[in-house]
Design an enzyme around this catalytic site. Structure first.
Site, PDB file in Angstrom:
ATOM      1  N   GLU A 140       0.818  -1.201   0.000  1.00  0.00           N
ATOM      2  CA  GLU A 140       0.000   0.000   0.000  1.00  0.00           C
ATOM      3  C   GLU A 140       0.863   1.266   0.000  1.00  0.00           C
ATOM      4  O   GLU A 140       1.989   1.258   0.479  1.00  0.00           O
ATOM      5  CB  GLU A 140      -0.888   0.025   1.262  1.00  0.00           C
ATOM      6  CG  GLU A 140      -1.798  -1.182   1.389  1.00  0.00           C
ATOM      7  CD  GLU A 140      -2.491  -1.231   2.744  1.00  0.00           C
ATOM      8  OE1 GLU A 140      -2.293  -0.298   3.555  1.00  0.00           O
ATOM      9  OE2 GLU A 140      -3.211  -2.205   3.000  1.00  0.00           O
TER      10      GLU A 140
ATOM     11  N   CYS B 169       3.229   8.401   1.598  1.00  0.00           N
ATOM     12  CA  CYS B 169       3.688   7.385   2.530  1.00  0.00           C
ATOM     13  C   CYS B 169       3.901   6.098   1.744  1.00  0.00           C
ATOM     14  O   CYS B 169       2.962   5.564   1.145  1.00  0.00           O
ATOM     15  CB  CYS B 169       2.644   7.177   3.634  1.00  0.00           C
ATOM     16  SG  CYS B 169       3.077   5.906   4.839  1.00  0.00           S
TER      17      CYS B 169
ATOM     18  N   CYS C   8       5.519  -7.316   7.483  1.00  0.00           N
ATOM     19  CA  CYS C   8       6.532  -6.829   8.405  1.00  0.00           C
ATOM     20  C   CYS C   8       6.814  -7.905   9.438  1.00  0.00           C
ATOM     21  O   CYS C   8       5.901  -8.619   9.868  1.00  0.00           O
ATOM     22  CB  CYS C   8       6.045  -5.551   9.098  1.00  0.00           C
ATOM     23  SG  CYS C   8       7.262  -4.793  10.205  1.00  0.00           S
TER      24      CYS C   8
ATOM     25  N   CYS D  47       4.623  -5.753  15.991  1.00  0.00           N
ATOM     26  CA  CYS D  47       4.010  -4.843  16.954  1.00  0.00           C
ATOM     27  C   CYS D  47       2.512  -5.143  17.027  1.00  0.00           C
ATOM     28  O   CYS D  47       1.830  -5.147  15.994  1.00  0.00           O
ATOM     29  CB  CYS D  47       4.240  -3.388  16.535  1.00  0.00           C
ATOM     30  SG  CYS D  47       5.997  -2.956  16.403  1.00  0.00           S
TER      31      CYS D  47
ATOM     32  N   CYS E 217      -0.371  -3.024  15.211  1.00  0.00           N
ATOM     33  CA  CYS E 217      -0.166  -2.682  13.803  1.00  0.00           C
ATOM     34  C   CYS E 217      -0.676  -3.804  12.910  1.00  0.00           C
ATOM     35  O   CYS E 217      -0.273  -4.964  13.062  1.00  0.00           O
ATOM     36  CB  CYS E 217       1.318  -2.432  13.550  1.00  0.00           C
ATOM     37  SG  CYS E 217       1.740  -2.147  11.825  1.00  0.00           S
TER      38      CYS E 217
ATOM     39  N   GLY F  22       6.063  -2.356   6.458  1.00  0.00           N
ATOM     40  CA  GLY F  22       7.426  -2.821   6.601  1.00  0.00           C
ATOM     41  C   GLY F  22       8.290  -1.979   7.527  1.00  0.00           C
ATOM     42  O   GLY F  22       7.955  -0.847   7.870  1.00  0.00           O
TER      43      GLY F  22
ATOM     44  N   CYS G 280      -1.419   1.434   7.769  1.00  0.00           N
ATOM     45  CA  CYS G 280      -0.824   0.509   6.821  1.00  0.00           C
ATOM     46  C   CYS G 280      -1.248  -0.929   7.124  1.00  0.00           C
ATOM     47  O   CYS G 280      -1.314  -1.352   8.268  1.00  0.00           O
ATOM     48  CB  CYS G 280       0.695   0.625   6.832  1.00  0.00           C
ATOM     49  SG  CYS G 280       1.501   0.141   8.358  1.00  0.00           S
TER      50      CYS G 280
END
Length: 420
Positions: free
Chosen positions: A150, A163, A170, A174, A177, A225, A404
């Site tokens: 994205e 962005c 990723c 976390c 996220c 990422g 994201c």
């Protein structure tokens, strides 16, 4: 790395004592009070991974993967004059085109060959969503191997910002996220990163954002990422963004930000690259007790080590560091944490860091929800009274799952539903 919305029903928040920390009588919610998104058991924990899975076929070689000397060598290897590399690069980086029909200053036979060899199609649009009255466009792209990433294009009063994603998925895990819960699929090539920028520059110039034609001025590596894990290709992309045509887009280094959750050795390495871009540290907690659970990489490099490296980055580049802090209700928004953050920053120096509190997208029934307005104001005012420059992030795209990973997850779920 961007904060987003988790879906599980939380456990009832309980007061928690943080060893050695003051108490203001408020509830302390911990990340472990709710399993990570997609967890199959109540005691599941985020799984941090630095390993990059093997790619399913390498992305086609692209002009943006090469410096100008490499492009000239590629032309020579194909039996073409090396100066054609300059012409092709100028079309790409100043006119934002990879269409051979637009390159009328090149011989027709050579332009077809050049574009086929150095400007292959790397990303194709899957979906585009508009928000904020047409001032924000979020794109979902498909890469050559079916992987999706994205990017978000945003128009503000005095700048237009993109962005970008640097990885598909990723590995930093976390728990707040959406991308972090996907796991890491693969790194993006330099060309795949730069192509996101070219598309955005072209869309801005064509007036696709509300307000008419605009110039893309800022690029932030805050999409899908952890940029530092894809260090080589991200640095290659930074060169393409900063260097003037025909090398690159000629953007100001001041308008480019690289975000990281805190890979200390690579922060120090970036400081020596001679690329004075802004460093953004996704801190989200000033104390190791909470950050160990909130940002899994803190198990390797603690808050003190991270802030030391960030301060050294400021000394090496002269660029003030951004401290990103997603405010999460009853988890990290306590007054004593605001004071601790201020103390930690001021202990190293004054004026070297700028704190960006980020209101989390609210999710009813989840521990991952935004701070109350009065609490947010208290947090911000505590920092400002301590002399810390603080600006609440102007969040964009909340009505289109702006964080994201959310759009990619939504589209994937819709496609799976169709097949079942």
């Amino acid at each position: 790395m961007s904060p987003s919305r988790a879906q599980q029903r939380p456990r009832r928040p309980q007061p928690v004592s943080i060893t050695g920390r003051p108490s203001d009588g408020r509830v302390q919610v911990m990340p472990t009070d709710q399993p990570p998104e997609g967890a199959t058991s109540p005691d599941a924990k985020p799984r941090l991974s630095f390993a990059v899975p093997a790619a399913r076929g390498k992305a086609p070689r692209h002009l943006a993967d090469l410096d100008l000397a490499g492009r000239k060598a590629a032309c020579k290897d194909s039996g073409l004059p090396s100066f054609r590399a300059d012409q092709l690069s100028r079309h790409y980086f100043t006119h934002f085109t990879r269409d051979s029909a637009d390159m009328t200053d090149l011989p027709a036979a050579q332009r077809e060959q050049l574009c086929a060899e150095l400007l292959p199609e790397l990303i194709t649009p899957v979906r585009a969503l508009r928000a904020d009255g047409g001032r924000t466009i979020k794109h979902l792209w498909e890469l050559h191997d079916g992987v999706r990433v994205e990017s978000v294009l945003m128009r503000y009063k005095e700048r237009t910002t993109l962005c970008v994603s640097s990885q598909a998925g990723c590995g930093m895990a976390c728990p707040f996220c959406a991308t972090g819960q996907m796991g890491l699929t693969r790194n993006l090539s330099t060309g795949e990163i730069v192509e996101q920028v070219r598309h955005a520059a072209r869309a801005s110039a064509a007036g696709e954002l509300t307000g008419g034609p605009a110039r893309l001025s800022n690029v932030v590596f805050m999409g899908m990422g952890e940029p530092m894990v894809n260090y080589k290709n991200v640095v290659g992309a930074l060169h393409r963004l900063i260097e003037p045509a025909p090398e690159g887009f000629g953007l100001s280094a001041r308008g480019i930000t690289v975000s990281t959750v805190g890979l200390v050795p690579l922060i120090r390495r970036l400081a020596g690259e001679g690329l004075p871009v802004t460093l953004a540290v996704s801190l989200h907690a000033p104390d190791d007790e909470l950050r160990d659970e909130l940002i899994p990489v803190n198990s390797k490099w603690k808050v003190g080590e991270l802030l030391d490296a960030a301060h050294d980055y400021f000394l090496a580049t002269g660029r003030r560091v951004s401290i990103e802090y997603a405010l999460i209700k009853d988890m990290n928004d306590h007054a004593w944490r605001a004071q601790l953050l201020a103390d930690e920053l001021n202990r190293r120096d004054t004026g070297w860091a700028h704190v960006n509190p980020i209101p989390l997208n609210p999710t009813p029934g989840s521990i991952w929800t935004c701070s109350e307005v009065a609490v947010q104001d208290m947090f911000v005012n505590t920092l400002r009274r301590a002399g810390i420059t603080t600006t609440v992030r102007d969040t964009r795209g909340s009505d289109i799952d702006g964080a994201c990973g959310q759009l990619a997850t939504e589209v994937l779920n819709q496609e799976r539903a169709k097949t079942t």
